[in-house]
Design a protein around this motif. Structure first.
Motif, PDB file in Angstrom:
ATOM      1  N   GLU A 377      46.956  32.812  39.776  1.00  0.00           N
ATOM      2  CA  GLU A 377      47.756  31.582  39.708  1.00  0.00           C
ATOM      3  C   GLU A 377      47.066  30.431  40.410  1.00  0.00           C
ATOM      4  O   GLU A 377      46.355  30.614  41.401  1.00  0.00           O
ATOM      5  CB  GLU A 377      49.128  31.821  40.344  1.00  0.00           C
ATOM      6  N   VAL A 378      47.288  29.221  39.877  1.00  0.00           N
ATOM      7  CA  VAL A 378      46.901  28.006  40.589  1.00  0.00           C
ATOM      8  C   VAL A 378      47.935  26.925  40.295  1.00  0.00           C
ATOM      9  O   VAL A 378      48.423  26.805  39.167  1.00  0.00           O
ATOM     10  CB  VAL A 378      45.496  27.513  40.176  1.00  0.00           C
ATOM     11  N   VAL A 447      38.560  19.147  37.626  1.00  0.00           N
ATOM     12  CA  VAL A 447      39.823  19.862  37.428  1.00  0.00           C
ATOM     13  C   VAL A 447      39.567  21.355  37.218  1.00  0.00           C
ATOM     14  O   VAL A 447      40.375  22.205  37.609  1.00  0.00           O
ATOM     15  CB  VAL A 447      40.591  19.257  36.235  1.00  0.00           C
ATOM     16  N   GLU A 448      38.421  21.694  36.626  1.00  0.00           N
ATOM     17  CA  GLU A 448      38.113  23.096  36.341  1.00  0.00           C
ATOM     18  C   GLU A 448      38.037  23.963  37.591  1.00  0.00           C
ATOM     19  O   GLU A 448      38.121  25.199  37.504  1.00  0.00           O
ATOM     20  CB  GLU A 448      36.796  23.189  35.566  1.00  0.00           C
ATOM     21  N   GLU A 449      37.905  23.333  38.753  1.00  0.00           N
ATOM     22  CA  GLU A 449      37.950  24.115  39.992  1.00  0.00           C
ATOM     23  C   GLU A 449      39.294  24.826  40.156  1.00  0.00           C
ATOM     24  O   GLU A 449      39.383  25.862  40.825  1.00  0.00           O
ATOM     25  CB  GLU A 449      37.669  23.223  41.194  1.00  0.00           C
ATOM     26  N   GLY A 450      40.318  24.277  39.528  1.00  0.00           N
ATOM     27  CA  GLY A 450      41.616  24.951  39.547  1.00  0.00           C
ATOM     28  C   GLY A 450      41.562  26.274  38.807  1.00  0.00           C
ATOM     29  O   GLY A 450      42.207  27.251  39.206  1.00  0.00           O
ATOM     30  N   VAL A 451      40.781  26.334  37.728  1.00  0.00           N
ATOM     31  CA  VAL A 451      40.610  27.590  37.005  1.00  0.00           C
ATOM     32  C   VAL A 451      39.946  28.620  37.914  1.00  0.00           C
ATOM     33  O   VAL A 451      40.330  29.794  37.929  1.00  0.00           O
ATOM     34  CB  VAL A 451      39.758  27.366  35.735  1.00  0.00           C
ATOM     35  N   ARG A 452      38.955  28.174  38.679  1.00  0.00           N
ATOM     36  CA  ARG A 452      38.294  29.087  39.610  1.00  0.00           C
ATOM     37  C   ARG A 452      39.287  29.650  40.619  1.00  0.00           C
ATOM     38  O   ARG A 452      39.256  30.853  40.938  1.00  0.00           O
ATOM     39  CB  ARG A 452      37.148  28.377  40.337  1.00  0.00           C
ATOM     40  N   THR A 453      40.182  28.811  41.113  1.00  0.00           N
ATOM     41  CA  THR A 453      41.202  29.283  42.048  1.00  0.00           C
ATOM     42  C   THR A 453      42.073  30.359  41.419  1.00  0.00           C
ATOM     43  O   THR A 453      42.377  31.389  42.038  1.00  0.00           O
ATOM     44  CB  THR A 453      42.077  28.107  42.513  1.00  0.00           C
ATOM     45  N   ARG A 456      40.040  33.558  41.103  1.00  0.00           N
ATOM     46  CA  ARG A 456      39.906  34.210  42.412  1.00  0.00           C
ATOM     47  C   ARG A 456      41.189  34.941  42.779  1.00  0.00           C
ATOM     48  O   ARG A 456      41.150  36.048  43.342  1.00  0.00           O
ATOM     49  CB  ARG A 456      39.564  33.177  43.470  1.00  0.00           C
ATOM     50  N   SER A 457      42.321  34.314  42.434  1.00  0.00           N
ATOM     51  CA  SER A 457      43.605  34.958  42.717  1.00  0.00           C
ATOM     52  C   SER A 457      43.742  36.268  41.932  1.00  0.00           C
ATOM     53  O   SER A 457      44.188  37.293  42.470  1.00  0.00           O
ATOM     54  CB  SER A 457      44.734  33.988  42.333  1.00  0.00           C
ATOM     55  N   ALA A 459      41.199  38.093  40.800  1.00  0.00           N
ATOM     56  CA  ALA A 459      40.215  39.054  41.322  1.00  0.00           C
ATOM     57  C   ALA A 459      40.731  39.725  42.579  1.00  0.00           C
ATOM     58  O   ALA A 459      40.520  40.932  42.798  1.00  0.00           O
ATOM     59  CB  ALA A 459      38.891  38.336  41.594  1.00  0.00           C
ATOM     60  N   ALA A 460      41.394  38.962  43.449  1.00  0.00           N
ATOM     61  CA  ALA A 460      41.932  39.536  44.695  1.00  0.00           C
ATOM     62  C   ALA A 460      42.985  40.595  44.391  1.00  0.00           C
ATOM     63  O   ALA A 460      43.081  41.608  45.104  1.00  0.00           O
ATOM     64  CB  ALA A 460      42.531  38.414  45.550  1.00  0.00           C
ATOM     65  N   ARG A 461      43.749  40.383  43.339  1.00  0.00           N
ATOM     66  CA  ARG A 461      44.797  41.348  42.999  1.00  0.00           C
ATOM     67  C   ARG A 461      44.248  42.556  42.272  1.00  0.00           C
ATOM     68  O   ARG A 461      44.930  43.579  42.136  1.00  0.00           O
ATOM     69  CB  ARG A 461      45.872  40.650  42.154  1.00  0.00           C
ATOM     70  N   LEU A 462      43.031  42.439  41.767  1.00  0.00           N
ATOM     71  CA  LEU A 462      42.373  43.576  41.135  1.00  0.00           C
ATOM     72  C   LEU A 462      41.652  44.467  42.143  1.00  0.00           C
ATOM     73  O   LEU A 462      41.257  45.587  41.839  1.00  0.00           O
ATOM     74  CB  LEU A 462      41.350  43.093  40.088  1.00  0.00           C
ATOM     75  N   ALA A 463      41.457  43.935  43.347  1.00  0.00           N
ATOM     76  CA  ALA A 463      40.673  44.661  44.364  1.00  0.00           C
ATOM     77  C   ALA A 463      41.408  45.937  44.789  1.00  0.00           C
ATOM     78  O   ALA A 463      42.629  46.000  44.806  1.00  0.00           O
ATOM     79  CB  ALA A 463      40.451  43.759  45.556  1.00  0.00           C
TER      80      ALA A 463
END
Length: 463
Positions: A377-378, A447-453, A456-457, A459-463
């Motif tokens: 999510e972002v 704005v695409e930095e929001g996609v990265r956020t 990352r969210s 990926a953290a939940r896949l860890a």
């Protein structure tokens, strides 16, 4: 009565029919293109292009009246001349239509038949009063028509569909939009920004455009409720013609009943395939409850017959790029029959040109199996570039497969949605994992930095 014998007959010269004809011709087939209405495609004449022209004018008006937060002041009022707005919409619309018509008229005259087509039997078409076409294969690419529910059909010219809006000479004072789908949201917001008093009434389920993710839909609902009078859950109880107006009675989600009067009702309640006039009952084709031939969505073939159905006429994905792809494959399969091949679809992508924009890529939230995915999510409210531009409204969810870590889809509302949607659709079609996407370059500040956020969210939940 003359009879033409051809390899492929394509019914409909629109966004699916034109690629079908060209694909069949490229295969060396003797093909004809049959059209009973005006040339020009739905997109150019009453769809994509004129709606974007109206939206562009609305955005210009909105930006001109929204400069004060930057410390930039426009002295005096921003004046909107409805006649000038609609004059440009029609003029540029006609220009786009002209390009399409010019392309059609460059086709060999003997390949173009004018008139409504009807099936006489499985392989024989009646075109107009004096021509019959015996075809080895047939492509149905007749497009679709806006649906007007029965309760509104007695209201005469006070009820319009999107096709009619672009013929307006001036902007009306007050409009009710029935339907909160893509067309309703786009035209409702555009008209509101151009100074029209708009009331947009959704249905009992409270859908907002195509969104299926409840959190994203709720956020979008709040955005539009702040922008204009938006009743996402409403039930129309009565509509009555009173002179040159319509009196509407509707019940809100909280139970309150509202009576109001409008210059027009703009009906945006969906579209139905244009198959009712094809006399399909004269064929051996099996028809569904809506009278559309039952067909294979992979090959576009109807039953075992050499009949193929493409574009809006099949009612699956009413989007121009999908119609063009389907038309091309239908034309190839018609020319090559019986050597029929499946259509390889591109990554699903859809965009609603509101502000902020709405977009969906890949699998819908509603179609994902529970516990098989994680959500990243972002919020764009505090996203750097979005806040710099004062366009910081939006919420995105990206979906990643738990087992493979692959990106499988996204739904969101936010700035630059139409551009971000393409990036995500490309990543999906390349079958990238969340990790591979995060390894891609992200410039700063964009704005695409929001996609990265969001990634990352996930990926953290896949860890």
């Amino acid at each position: 009565m003359k009879t033409l014998n051809v390899d492929v007959a394509v019914i409909g010269a629109g966004s699916a029919g034109l690629p079908a004809y060209r694909a069949a011709k490229a295969e060396g087939a003797r093909a004809v293109l049959i059209e009973g209405g005006p040339y020009g495609t739905t997109c150019a004449r009453v769809g994509c292009m004129p709606s974007k022209l109206l939206i562009a004018a609305a955005d210009a008006a909105h930006h001109a009246s929204s400069t004060a937060p930057f410390g930039v002041y426009v002295d005096g009022n921003v004046r909107i001349d409805g006649r000038d707005v609609m004059r440009r919409v029609r003029s540029e619309r006609d220009r786009f239509v002209g390009f399409v018509v010019e392309g059609v008229e460059q086709m060999p005259a003997e390949d173009r038949l004018r008139g409504d087509a009807q099936f006489v039997d499985d392989g024989l078409l009646q075109v107009g009063d004096d021509t019959r076409v015996r075809a080895r294969s047939i492509v149905i690419a007749t497009g679709s028509t806006p649906v007007v529910p029965a309760m509104y059909r007695t209201l005469g010219d006070r009820v319009v569909v999107n096709d009619d809006v672009f013929e307006w000479q001036d902007l009306p004072r007050k409009v009710a939009v029935i339907g909160a789908g893509v067309i309703g949201l786009e035209l409702g917001q555009a008209l509101s920004r151009l100074g029209v008093a708009v009331t947009l009434l959704g249905g009992a389920r409270g859908h907002v455009g195509p969104l299926s993710d409840p959190d994203i839909a709720a956020y979008a609902r709040g955005v539009f409720e702040q922008a204009f009078r938006f009743e996402s859950r409403a039930h129309v109880e009565a509509a009555t013609r009173v002179g040159d107006t319509v009196q509407l009675r509707y019940r809100r989600a909280d139970g309150d009943v509202v009576d109001d009067t409008f210059d027009y009702l703009l009906i945006a309640a969906g579209r139905r395939p244009n198959v009712g006039r094809l006399a399909l009952h004269n064929t051996s084709l099996a028809l569904d409850g809506d009278g559309v031939p039952v067909y294979d969505p992979l090959t576009l073939q109807a039953g075992g017959q050499p009949v193929f159905i493409a574009g809006d006429a099949n009612g699956v994905l009413p989007l121009l790029h999908e119609a063009a792809d389907e038309g091309r494959m239908a034309g190839l399969n018609a020319a090559r029959f019986p050597a029929v091949q499946p259509l390889v679809r591109r990554a699903p992508i859809s965009v609603v040109f509101t502000d902020p924009g709405i977009a969906m890529v890949g699998a819908r939230h509603a179609d994902l199996a529970p516990d098989a995915y994680v959500v990243g999510e972002v919020s764009f409210e505090d996203q750097g570039r979005s806040r710099v531009m004062l366009r910081n409204r939006g919420l995105m969810h990206v979906y990643a497969d738990r087992a493979t870590r692959r990106f499988v889809g996204a739904e969101w509302i936010g700035p630059d949605a139409e551009h971000i949607a393409h990036l995500l659709a490309w990543a999906l079609q390349m079958k990238l994992t969340v990790d591979a996407m995060l390894a891609m370059p992200f410039y700063h500040p964009v704005v695409e930095e929001g996609v990265r956020t969001a990634l990352r969210s996930a990926a953290a939940r896949l860890a």
